[in-house]
Design an enzyme around this catalytic site. Structure first.
Site, PDB file in Angstrom:
ATOM      1  CE  LYS A 177     -24.039 -34.829  21.358  1.00  4.04           C
ATOM      2  NZ  LYS A 177     -24.920 -35.020  22.513  1.00  4.04           N
ATOM      3  CD  GLN A 226     -25.966 -37.857  24.646  1.00  6.09           C
ATOM      4  OE1 GLN A 226     -25.009 -37.243  24.165  1.00  6.09           O
ATOM      5  NE2 GLN A 226     -27.204 -37.641  24.237  1.00  6.09           N
ATOM      6  CG  ASP A 258     -25.916 -29.686  25.898  1.00 15.50           C
ATOM      7  OD1 ASP A 258     -25.845 -29.570  24.665  1.00 15.50           O
ATOM      8  OD2 ASP A 258     -26.027 -30.782  26.483  1.00 15.50           O
TER       9      ASP A 258
END
Ligand code: NAP
Length: 300
Positions: free
Chosen positions: A54, A98, A121
């Site tokens: 990422k 994460q 997200d």
């Protein structure tokens, strides 16, 4: 019919090129580099590799990007305070924690602490609600990636019969909500099947689908004769079914019996190499959007 492969890596590269141009323009016209922080707790190897990928992509796109590593034994209050710091930071537009988090931390509490406008997200209940209402800035990355693959390979799903297999909060349900939207790239007639649907009905629904999206987590579940001739099949499933003696790596398969279904479908995503490569790219797209929202260039 031999189905055309929908190659996720190629579509993802195309979207990243579009995003790069957008980021260059945001920087040149508005002095607005999208800011993304990825927070990693501990050193789980899979999480390290996801976060690294990422970060690499966000650097390539020209983001202002921070990798924040925290120790495995960080206290929950400390992590919440860190999120609050990034919530207040005007240079940070997207916050990604994460998962999985260590067991002593309440993941839900942490994810819900993220400012919904920085929740790239799109798992925060506020964003889930915005999506259902149809007034949103970001979509959850995996189903948003499926939508891009459908639109770019097969075409606009407007008026098509879409059948979604699975109703998880991260794939199935948001996929249904996305395809239902009254806007371009959606506006479909949507059915969702799950373990509460009798198997004969699942097969019946799948056979009607112009677009079949499968996220059940059951290896090779969808059989060739469950698929309508000419359908577009998006296989979200990633199942480890063994270890290759040659490479020592996991052997993966999707939720679709690829060989049999390819004989009938017009388009199909392979596993690996279909939906998977889209996820990080959609996270980047959400981060660019978050920067625009923060600057008032896009209103929610
Ligand atoms: P999940 O949370 O386990 O949900 C699976 C869903 O499928 C549930 O709604 C379940 O129904 C339904 N289901 C399970 N067995 C079924 C069956 N035999 N018939 C009909 N429905 C069935 O899984 P997920 O997180 O949505 O992920 C699904 C798959 O996608 C997994 O293989 C996962 O690894 C993969 N995935 C891939 C990506 C990617 O980037 N490529 C991202 C996320 C997930 P109930 O609700 O009734 O239990």
């Amino acid at each position: 019919m031999a189905a055309k492969l929908i190659k996720g890596a190629e579509v993802a590269a195309q979207i990243r090129a579009e995003l790069k141009a957008e980021v260059d323009e945001l920087k040149a016209k508005h002095n607005l580099p999208p800011g993304l922080v990825t927070i990693l707790v501990g050193e789980n190897p899979a999480s390290v590799s996801y976060v690294t990928a990422k970060q690499k992509t966000s650097h390539e796109l020209g983001f202002y990007s921070i990798q924040d590593n925290q120790p495995e034994d960080i206290r929950e209050e400390r992590l919440l305070a860190l999120i609050d710091k990034y919530n207040q930071d005007p240079q940070i537009h997207g916050i990604l924690v994460q998962l999985p988090l260590p067991k002593h931390i309440d993941s839900q509490k942490v994810l819900y602490a993220i400012d919904p406008n920085k929740d790239v997200d799109a798992f925060h209940p506020v964003n889930v609600g915005r999506i259902l209402i149809g007034n949103y800035a970001f979509l959850p990355c995996t189903p948003a990636g499926c939508q891009e693959l459908i639109v770019r390979a097969y075409g606009d799903p407007k008026g098509k019969e879409v059948v979604v297999v699975g109703r998880s909060n991260i794939v199935g349900k948001p996929m249904v909500a996305i395809m239902l939207q009254k806007r371009a790239g959606a506006n479909a007639t949507v059915t969702c099947v799950h373990t509460g649907t009798p198997k004969d009905k699942i097969i019946e629904h799948c056979r009607r689908a112009d677009i079949l999206i499968v996220a059940a987590g059951v290896p090779k579940y969808i059989q060739g004769d469950w698929v309508r001739e000419g359908a577009c099949v998006i296989d979200v499933g990633v199942n480890r079914i063994g270890i290759s003696e040659k490479t020592g790596k996991a052997i993966l398969c999707g939720d679709v019996d690829f060989d049999a279904v390819s004989e009938r479908a017009s388009y199909i995503t392979p596993v690996p190499g279909g939906v998977g490569p889209m996820t990080i790219t959609m996270l980047m797209k959400n981060s660019v959007m978050a920067a625009k929202v923060a600057a008032g260039l896009v209103k929610i």
